[in-house]
Design an enzyme around this catalytic site. Structure first.
Site, mmCIF file in Angstrom:
data_model
loop_
_atom_site.group_PDB
_atom_site.id
_atom_site.type_symbol
_atom_site.label_atom_id
_atom_site.label_comp_id
_atom_site.label_asym_id
_atom_site.label_seq_id
_atom_site.Cartn_x
_atom_site.Cartn_y
_atom_site.Cartn_z
ATOM 1 N N GLY A 117 61.680 11.320 83.070
ATOM 2 C CA GLY A 117 62.948 11.925 83.132
ATOM 3 C C GLY A 117 63.022 12.882 83.805
ATOM 4 N N ASN A 140 63.077 1.445 77.342
ATOM 5 C CA ASN A 140 62.979 2.490 76.018
ATOM 6 C C ASN A 140 64.147 3.454 76.123
ATOM 7 O OD1 ASN A 140 62.180 4.385 74.276
ATOM 8 N ND2 ASN A 140 60.534 5.047 75.666
ATOM 9 N N TRP A 141 64.976 2.984 75.153
ATOM 10 C CA TRP A 141 66.229 3.730 74.835
ATOM 11 C C TRP A 141 66.020 5.076 74.038
ATOM 12 C CZ3 TRP A 141 71.195 0.506 73.320
ATOM 13 C CH2 TRP A 141 71.517 -0.307 74.461
ATOM 14 N N LYS A 142 64.765 5.472 73.399
ATOM 15 C CA LYS A 142 64.604 6.789 73.037
ATOM 16 C C LYS A 142 65.595 6.984 71.696
ATOM 17 C CE LYS A 142 62.012 8.190 77.106
ATOM 18 N NZ LYS A 142 61.703 9.159 78.144
ATOM 19 N N SER A 199 60.700 7.535 85.576
ATOM 20 C CA SER A 199 61.780 7.920 86.878
ATOM 21 C C SER A 199 61.821 6.522 87.688
ATOM 22 C CB SER A 199 61.593 9.273 87.604
ATOM 23 O OG SER A 199 61.651 10.171 86.737
ATOM 24 N N GLU A 203 52.376 5.934 82.197
ATOM 25 C CA GLU A 203 53.533 6.984 82.444
ATOM 26 C C GLU A 203 53.002 8.348 82.549
ATOM 27 O OE1 GLU A 203 57.072 4.928 80.596
ATOM 28 O OE2 GLU A 203 56.067 6.188 79.003
ATOM 29 N N GLU A 223 56.003 11.253 74.530
ATOM 30 C CA GLU A 223 56.904 12.122 73.608
ATOM 31 C C GLU A 223 56.544 12.110 72.128
ATOM 32 O OE1 GLU A 223 60.606 10.359 74.905
ATOM 33 O OE2 GLU A 223 60.231 11.207 76.976
ATOM 34 N N HIS A 280 53.501 6.710 73.285
ATOM 35 C CA HIS A 280 54.321 7.389 74.228
ATOM 36 C C HIS A 280 54.506 8.972 74.207
ATOM 37 C CE1 HIS A 280 57.891 8.836 76.451
ATOM 38 N NE2 HIS A 280 58.051 7.362 76.809
ATOM 39 N N GLY A 330 63.094 4.545 81.053
ATOM 40 C CA GLY A 330 63.994 5.196 79.888
ATOM 41 C C GLY A 330 65.205 5.181 80.521
ATOM 42 N N GLY A 331 65.812 6.341 81.192
ATOM 43 C CA GLY A 331 67.122 6.595 81.339
ATOM 44 C C GLY A 331 67.710 5.514 82.017
HETATM 45 P P1 PGA Z 1 62.644 7.702 82.307
HETATM 46 O O1 PGA Z 1 61.579 7.574 81.006
HETATM 47 O O2 PGA Z 1 62.496 6.278 82.924
HETATM 48 O O3 PGA Z 1 63.687 8.280 81.788
HETATM 49 O O4 PGA Z 1 61.513 8.403 83.185
HETATM 50 C C1 PGA Z 1 60.360 6.728 81.076
HETATM 51 C C2 PGA Z 1 59.705 6.702 79.773
HETATM 52 O O5 PGA Z 1 59.623 7.608 79.223
HETATM 53 O O6 PGA Z 1 59.339 5.661 79.203
#
Ligand code: PGA
Length: 249
Positions: free
Chosen positions: A168, A9-11, A208, A162, A94, A92, A229-230
């Site tokens: 993050g 997930n590149w956000k 994470s 999640e 967010e 998600h 994500g990251g």
């Molecule tokens: P993260 O994000 O791996 O940067 O913690 C995961 C996500 O939000 O899907």
């Protein structure tokens, strides 16, 4: 029987200069046993097709519940599909936090996505306060019941667990805590959709995940992959995660 899935997930990260990363991740994907998916910003889905090729799947990060209409700035499931997406992430945390999306919104979006022929990755997860108050399973149970539409199949649905406090932050639940929630989700899916669909639906862990902790997380029962994500932004980080997943039993 459940094909493992490494999803990135590149956000809100990535412009055309990130296509080199897509290319490098696609190379790993072509030798991988696991299915590999990147959900870049919607603006990159069509342009990334060439670099992604046949083996790297592309997806969206959200869609609107309506097919079309006066919704400035929004994107429909059919538009994602048209750009070359096969999956869309929905619910998600967010989106739930930044845009006030609730379970009903997520369910409506999921229906629209399924109608358009996309597969859905529906995210659920508790806050730190909810975990500390021992409410995790109640919260997850409610989100599953509210967010997943009835008309899903094992092919069209992926659930991502999640924990919000792990996204993050570099913090992850213990392996036992991950296992407890994944077993619980499996049980709920079996109860609602029957053992056939329930047992064949993939459940991802997200929050994470990195090259250092991926292998042990993939060893937990009912963890069928990760939503990353990251660590999905750079091939150098995502490749060892894909490899760890392909190597997991
Ligand atoms: P993260 O994000 O791996 O940067 O913690 C995961 C996500 O939000 O899907």
């Amino acid at each position: 029987m459940r094909r493992k899935l490494a999803a990135g997930n590149w956000k809100m990260n990535g412009t055309a200069e990130a296509l080199g990363e897509i290319d490098a991740i696609a190379k790993t994907a072509s030798g991988a046993e696991a299915e590999v998916l990147i959900c870049p910003p919607a603006t990159l889905i069509a342009t990334a097709q060439g670099a992604a090729g046949d083996r790297l799947l592309l997806g969206g990060q959200d869609c609107h519940a309506e097919r079309s209409g006066a919704h400035t700035g929004d994107i429909s499931a059919a538009m994602l599909k048209d750009a070359g997406a096969t999956y869309v992430i929905l619910g998600h945390s967010e989106r739930r936090e930044d845009h006030g999306e609730d379970d009903e919104d997520v369910r409506a979006k999921a229906k629209a996505a399924l109608d358009a022929g996309l597969k859905v990755i529906i995210c659920v997860g508790e806050t730190l306060e909810e975990r500390e108050a021992s409410n995790t399973l109640d919260i997850i149970g409610g989100q599953l019941a509210g967010s997943i539409p009835d008309l899903v199949t094992a092919q069209s649905l992926v659930v991502a667990y999640e924990p919000i406090w792990a996204i993050g932050t570099g913090k992850t639940p213990t392996l036992d805590q991950i296992g407890e929630v994944h077993d619980f989700i499996r049980g709920r899916l079996e109860r609602r959709f029957g053992t056939g669909v329930g047992r064949s639906t993939r459940i991802l862990y997200g929050g994470s995940v990195n090259p250092g902790n991926a292998a042990e997380i993939f060893g937990v029962s009912n963890v069928d992959g990760a939503l990353v994500g990251g660590a999905s932004l750079k091939a150098v980080d995502f490749t060892p995660i894909i490899d760890a997943l392909s190597a997991a039993k």
